[in-house]
Design an enzyme around this catalytic site. Structure first.
Site, PDB file in Angstrom:
ATOM      1  N   TYR A 128      66.876  44.384  53.684  1.00  0.00           N
ATOM      2  CA  TYR A 128      65.729  43.698  53.100  1.00  0.00           C
ATOM      3  C   TYR A 128      65.512  42.284  53.637  1.00  0.00           C
ATOM      4  O   TYR A 128      64.564  41.611  53.218  1.00  0.00           O
ATOM      5  CB  TYR A 128      65.888  43.565  51.577  1.00  0.00           C
ATOM      6  CG  TYR A 128      66.080  44.851  50.819  1.00  0.00           C
ATOM      7  CD1 TYR A 128      65.144  45.881  50.881  1.00  0.00           C
ATOM      8  CD2 TYR A 128      67.199  45.048  50.014  1.00  0.00           C
ATOM      9  CE1 TYR A 128      65.315  47.055  50.177  1.00  0.00           C
ATOM     10  CE2 TYR A 128      67.387  46.219  49.310  1.00  0.00           C
ATOM     11  CZ  TYR A 128      66.430  47.223  49.388  1.00  0.00           C
ATOM     12  OH  TYR A 128      66.610  48.390  48.694  1.00  0.00           O
TER      13      TYR A 128
ATOM     14  N   TYR B  99      73.112  46.332  43.464  1.00  0.00           N
ATOM     15  CA  TYR B  99      72.759  46.895  44.775  1.00  0.00           C
ATOM     16  C   TYR B  99      73.711  46.406  45.866  1.00  0.00           C
ATOM     17  O   TYR B  99      73.318  46.230  47.006  1.00  0.00           O
ATOM     18  CB  TYR B  99      71.295  46.581  45.126  1.00  0.00           C
ATOM     19  CG  TYR B  99      70.350  47.032  44.042  1.00  0.00           C
ATOM     20  CD1 TYR B  99      70.071  48.383  43.873  1.00  0.00           C
ATOM     21  CD2 TYR B  99      69.785  46.122  43.151  1.00  0.00           C
ATOM     22  CE1 TYR B  99      69.237  48.810  42.854  1.00  0.00           C
ATOM     23  CE2 TYR B  99      68.950  46.544  42.129  1.00  0.00           C
ATOM     24  CZ  TYR B  99      68.687  47.890  41.988  1.00  0.00           C
ATOM     25  OH  TYR B  99      67.874  48.316  40.965  1.00  0.00           O
TER      26      TYR B  99
ATOM     27  N   CYS C 267      79.630  47.076  64.709  1.00  0.00           N
ATOM     28  CA  CYS C 267      79.015  47.046  66.044  1.00  0.00           C
ATOM     29  C   CYS C 267      77.510  47.274  65.958  1.00  0.00           C
ATOM     30  O   CYS C 267      76.968  48.271  66.460  1.00  0.00           O
ATOM     31  CB  CYS C 267      79.675  48.074  66.950  1.00  0.00           C
ATOM     32  SG  CYS C 267      81.365  47.639  67.389  1.00  0.00           S
ATOM     33  N   GLU C 268      76.827  46.352  65.298  1.00  0.00           N
ATOM     34  CA  GLU C 268      75.376  46.333  65.170  1.00  0.00           C
ATOM     35  C   GLU C 268      74.938  44.874  65.123  1.00  0.00           C
ATOM     36  O   GLU C 268      75.534  44.068  64.393  1.00  0.00           O
ATOM     37  CB  GLU C 268      74.913  47.000  63.863  1.00  0.00           C
ATOM     38  CG  GLU C 268      75.283  48.457  63.697  1.00  0.00           C
ATOM     39  CD  GLU C 268      74.262  49.391  64.319  1.00  0.00           C
ATOM     40  OE1 GLU C 268      73.219  48.894  64.798  1.00  0.00           O
ATOM     41  OE2 GLU C 268      74.518  50.602  64.333  1.00  0.00           O
TER      42      GLU C 268
ATOM     43  N   GLY D 249      68.271  46.233  35.400  1.00  0.00           N
ATOM     44  CA  GLY D 249      69.492  46.478  36.162  1.00  0.00           C
ATOM     45  C   GLY D 249      69.968  45.193  36.789  1.00  0.00           C
ATOM     46  O   GLY D 249      70.989  44.620  36.411  1.00  0.00           O
ATOM     47  N   ARG D 250      69.164  44.682  37.727  1.00  0.00           N
ATOM     48  CA  ARG D 250      69.539  43.503  38.499  1.00  0.00           C
ATOM     49  C   ARG D 250      69.836  42.297  37.607  1.00  0.00           C
ATOM     50  O   ARG D 250      70.811  41.585  37.834  1.00  0.00           O
ATOM     51  CB  ARG D 250      68.408  43.165  39.477  1.00  0.00           C
ATOM     52  CG  ARG D 250      68.748  42.094  40.491  1.00  0.00           C
ATOM     53  CD  ARG D 250      67.495  41.671  41.256  1.00  0.00           C
ATOM     54  NE  ARG D 250      66.727  42.791  41.747  1.00  0.00           N
ATOM     55  CZ  ARG D 250      66.847  43.312  42.966  1.00  0.00           C
ATOM     56  NH1 ARG D 250      67.712  42.798  43.815  1.00  0.00           N
ATOM     57  NH2 ARG D 250      66.091  44.336  43.340  1.00  0.00           N
TER      58      ARG D 250
ATOM     59  N   GLU E 284      64.414  48.947  31.114  1.00  0.00           N
ATOM     60  CA  GLU E 284      65.457  49.437  32.015  1.00  0.00           C
ATOM     61  C   GLU E 284      65.880  48.348  33.004  1.00  0.00           C
ATOM     62  O   GLU E 284      65.731  48.513  34.221  1.00  0.00           O
ATOM     63  CB  GLU E 284      64.945  50.676  32.755  1.00  0.00           C
ATOM     64  CG  GLU E 284      64.648  51.836  31.823  1.00  0.00           C
ATOM     65  CD  GLU E 284      63.670  52.829  32.408  1.00  0.00           C
ATOM     66  OE1 GLU E 284      63.198  52.594  33.544  1.00  0.00           O
ATOM     67  OE2 GLU E 284      63.362  53.821  31.739  1.00  0.00           O
TER      68      GLU E 284
ATOM     69  N   GLY F  65      62.889  45.366  36.276  1.00  0.00           N
ATOM     70  CA  GLY F  65      62.352  44.650  37.422  1.00  0.00           C
ATOM     71  C   GLY F  65      62.385  43.143  37.376  1.00  0.00           C
ATOM     72  O   GLY F  65      62.044  42.489  38.361  1.00  0.00           O
TER      73      GLY F  65
ATOM     74  N   ARG G 137      72.197  44.594  51.734  1.00  0.00           N
ATOM     75  CA  ARG G 137      70.917  43.991  51.374  1.00  0.00           C
ATOM     76  C   ARG G 137      70.378  43.030  52.441  1.00  0.00           C
ATOM     77  O   ARG G 137      69.185  43.081  52.762  1.00  0.00           O
ATOM     78  CB  ARG G 137      71.004  43.279  50.017  1.00  0.00           C
ATOM     79  CG  ARG G 137      71.283  44.203  48.840  1.00  0.00           C
ATOM     80  CD  ARG G 137      71.199  43.483  47.497  1.00  0.00           C
ATOM     81  NE  ARG G 137      69.826  43.106  47.215  1.00  0.00           N
ATOM     82  CZ  ARG G 137      69.349  41.878  47.326  1.00  0.00           C
ATOM     83  NH1 ARG G 137      70.136  40.885  47.724  1.00  0.00           N
ATOM     84  NH2 ARG G 137      68.093  41.626  47.048  1.00  0.00           N
TER      85      ARG G 137
END
Length: 421
Positions: free
Chosen positions: A318, A375, A346-347, A277-278, A275, A239, A314
């Site tokens: 987010y 991610y 198309c969004e 990751g990022r 653990e 984290g 992302r």
């Protein structure tokens, strides 16, 4: 620090010029730096050198087998959250004794696969899961090594969608009930308790939430040992955040994090598992995209790229910030202009940035999204029948495509039309 730097006015990945990669694979694409992956893993490894430890890379951040092989070669274990990730870890050559299985919804089929293929431990998150795992282990004539993930009700002070350690979150069992849960685990015939697990969220930029959680884990460990449990390992999760915005104050360093772990749980004599990751993969990757058009709107300019929300979700999911830089270095003193940076999907949500100050850009210019190694590719999709984009790994002056862009035919031919049509 990363290894994406300007050299002779061109952005390079280590010793490889990004326009050369773009010419070879087309745009958009992801590009990863072996040197950055190595450096970030080593920082964590050094930070925990005061005691026995295992760094299990959180595969949900980036699960390309080439990335896993780089990290496994450095001594990393893997933190997996699905049967598919377990299969990827094994395919990358990671032995079962270095794989930790996390996640709130493990199926009996996934449990069986991991028990047969080898597993370091399951981080169980509920009593029903615990009972199911015991049943599967008994059917195989083995004991499943477990930790119980406890929810310490600590506010990680991060985005609500990536906070996992508050009482309102779905993860773990309340720490107030942990002793009774461990008592049941010890009584189940297919389980062997080996430790305690906690994980409070992702992209943390302060150490205080970790300290609050780890002190609670230390107190729980002492209480569990009094109850007769052999607690050998502490899985402290991951984290630790990264600086997505270069102007922001940098998050704590792995050295500070390692010192905090030693200060809070180092006297317990447990092997420490973390653990991350990022922080290992985030700044080790970028996404390179090409400008299709520059469009003048009523009151703003739109920078329309060939990369889209399906390639890097992302910002849409987010509201996440990514630094977007030109691949050709701007001349000193170049005046900035404001763009809404968007993709072709198309969004209206296919927007990377609004009113972002950037140097003036034109059609066919290349831009790089920094800090996209975590991610990014793993959350991409083929929405609008847009092929998944290539992934490229650089080492020194070499690069290799580690995931090919599928053709339209390959995508379309996955569909099966019923006989009655």
């Amino acid at each position: 620090m990363d290894h994406f730097l300007y050299r002779d006015g061109i952005l390079h990945a280590e010793d490889v010029a990004l326009p050369d990669v773009a010419a070879f694979v087309g745009t958009p694409f992801y590009c990863y730096s072996t040197a950055t992956l190595t450096r970030h893993f080593t920082l964590f490894d050094d930070a925990l050198s005061w005691g026995p430890h295992l760094i299990c890379f959180a595969m949900k951040s980036n699960s390309n087998q080439a990335i896993l092989k780089v990290l496994a070669g450095l001594g990393a274990g893997m933190d997996v959250v699905s049967g598919g990730e377990y299969a990827r870890a094994k395919a990358a050559g990671v032995p079962g004794e270095r794989i930790v299985f996390s996640g709130v919804g493990k199926t009996r089929a996934e449990m069986r696969t991991a028990l047969i293929g080898g597993i370091r431990q399951f981080n169980v998150e509920s009593e029903p899961e615990m009972r199911a795992l015991s049943d599967v282990a008994v059917s195989l004539g083995v004991h499943a090594p477990i930790t119980v993930r406890v929810n310490p009700d600590v506010d990680a002070k991060t985005h609500e969608k990536i906070s996992t350690g508050k009482s309102e979150n779905k993860f773990g069992v309340p720490i107030s009930r942990a002793r009774e849960v461990y008592a049941e685990a010890a009584a189940l015939p297919g389980l062997k308790v080996v430790g305690v697990d906690v994980h409070i969220g992702s992209q943390l930029t302060e150490l205080e939430p970790f300290e609050l959680a780890y002190r609670k884990v230390a107190d729980l460990t002492r209480a569990l040992r009094e109850d007769g449990h052999e607690i050998l390992r502490l899985d402290l999760g991951g984290g630790l955040g990264i600086p997505y915005e270069r102007t922001n104050e940098a998050p704590p360093l792995p050295t500070d994090y390692g010192a905090l772990i030693q200060r809070t749980v180092g006297d317990l004599g447990c092997e420490v598992e973390i653990e991350p990751g990022r922080l290992i993969s985030g700044n080790a990757g970028i996404m390179v995209s090409r400008v299709i058009y520059v469009k003048q709107g009523e009151d703003r300019k739109f920078l329309i790229l060939d990369g889209a929300m399906n390639d890097l979700v992302r910002p849409s999911m987010y509201g996440a910030y990514h630094d977007i830089v030109p691949v050709v270095e701007p001349a000193a003193g170049t005046e900035y202009t404001k763009y809404d940076v968007v993709g072709p999907v198309c969004e209206s949500g296919d927007t990377f940035a609004k009113a972002r100050e950037m140097v003036p850009l034109s059609e066919d210019d290349l831009v790089a999204f920094r800090s996209a190694g975590a991610y990014g590719a793993v959350m991409s999709s083929e929405y609008n029948t847009r092929p998944l984009i290539p992934e490229v790994l650089v080492q020194g002056d070499q690069f290799a495509v580690i995931r090919q862009r599928p053709t339209f035919d390959e995508i379309i031919n996955r569909d099966t039309i019923p006989a009655w049509l």
